[in-house]
Design an enzyme around this catalytic site. Structure first.
Site, PDB file in Angstrom:
ATOM      1  CE  LYS A 166      -3.884  -2.233   2.372  1.00 45.49           C
ATOM      2  NZ  LYS A 166      -4.658  -2.316   3.630  1.00 45.49           N
TER       3      LYS A 166
ATOM      4  CB  ALA B  62       2.056  -4.662   9.176  1.00 41.63           C
TER       5      ALA B  62
ATOM      6  CB  ALA C 256      -1.719   0.762   8.132  1.00 42.23           C
ATOM      7  CG  ASP C 257      -3.550  -5.348   5.759  1.00 44.35           C
ATOM      8  OD1 ASP C 257      -4.456  -4.909   5.030  1.00 44.35           O
ATOM      9  OD2 ASP C 257      -3.532  -6.508   6.206  1.00 44.35           O
ATOM     10  CB  THR C 258      -5.795  -4.279  10.776  1.00 39.07           C
ATOM     11  OG1 THR C 258      -5.173  -3.032  11.078  1.00 39.07           O
ATOM     12  CG2 THR C 258      -6.214  -4.958  12.073  1.00 39.07           C
TER      13      THR C 258
END
Length: 198
Positions: free
Chosen positions: A52, A108, A71-73
């Protein structure tokens, strides 16, 4: 001072960045979020956060002094990554899998200036109380679970399911504020820019 761009459409991430006094511009960063075969959950969220950030940086017309945050969850239970539910049945299955037990939430964050990229991954443990099918169904019809990893929002109506949290609340929401502030500092972007010297 470097300019910050946020490669995310998440209103929660925008709110958390605003909360710590960091001005930013949102950029589009659509990437394929399909997990790779045998990919670990940590590798998955780190790859997506990095992807991203890179995709966001690629769309900038002027990259001088620009930094892009991605960001990624992901919600993990029994080693399985729970993404956003595709329909009501998927959401109810997720909530039933989480009910009455503990699960892991990984977020992250990746920050790039086009030359190098730094990544941090934060792990938190969330414990749910028991949930009835009726409650899960009512919750689905609120609309809240539809675009949330794991089918719930800890900062919203889904908070009533949360019996305990060990880790970072803001990371579970979608952006670990403490770690994000430290990462921004490394790239010369201070927090609290809305405060004037007294």
């Amino acid at each position: 001072m470097n300019s910050l761009y946020l490669a995310s459409g998440s209103p929660r991430r925008r709110e958390l960045l605003t909360q710590i006094g960091v001005p930013f511009t949102v950029v589009s960063a659509a990437i394929d979020e399909t997990p790779l075969t045998n990919e670990s959950a940590v590798s998955y969220v780190e790859r997506l956060a990095r992807g991203k950030a890179a995709a966001g940086f690629a769309v900038l017309s002027n990259t001088s002094g620009a930094c892009v945050l991605g960001a990624d969850t992901a919600v993990i239970v029994d080693g399985q990554i729970l993404g956003k539910p595709v329909d009501q049945a998927d959401a109810l299955a997720m909530l039933m899998a989480l009910a009455g037990r503990e699960h892991e939430v990984l977020t992250a964050i990746a920050l790039t200036d086009g030359q190098h990229c730094e990544i941090v991954c934060v792990s938190s443990r969330v414990r749910f109380r028991d949930i009835s099918v009726e409650e899960a169904t009512t919750y689905w019809h609120s609309g809240e679970p539809q675009d949330k990893a794991g089918g719930y929002a800890i900062q919203g109506l889904g908070s009533v399911f949360v019996a305990g949290l060990n880790g970072s609340y803001s990371a579970v929401v979608g952006l670990p504020v403490c770690e994000t502030a430290q990462l921004l500092h490394q790239f010369g972007i201070p927090c609290w820019q809305n405060l004037t010297a007294r």
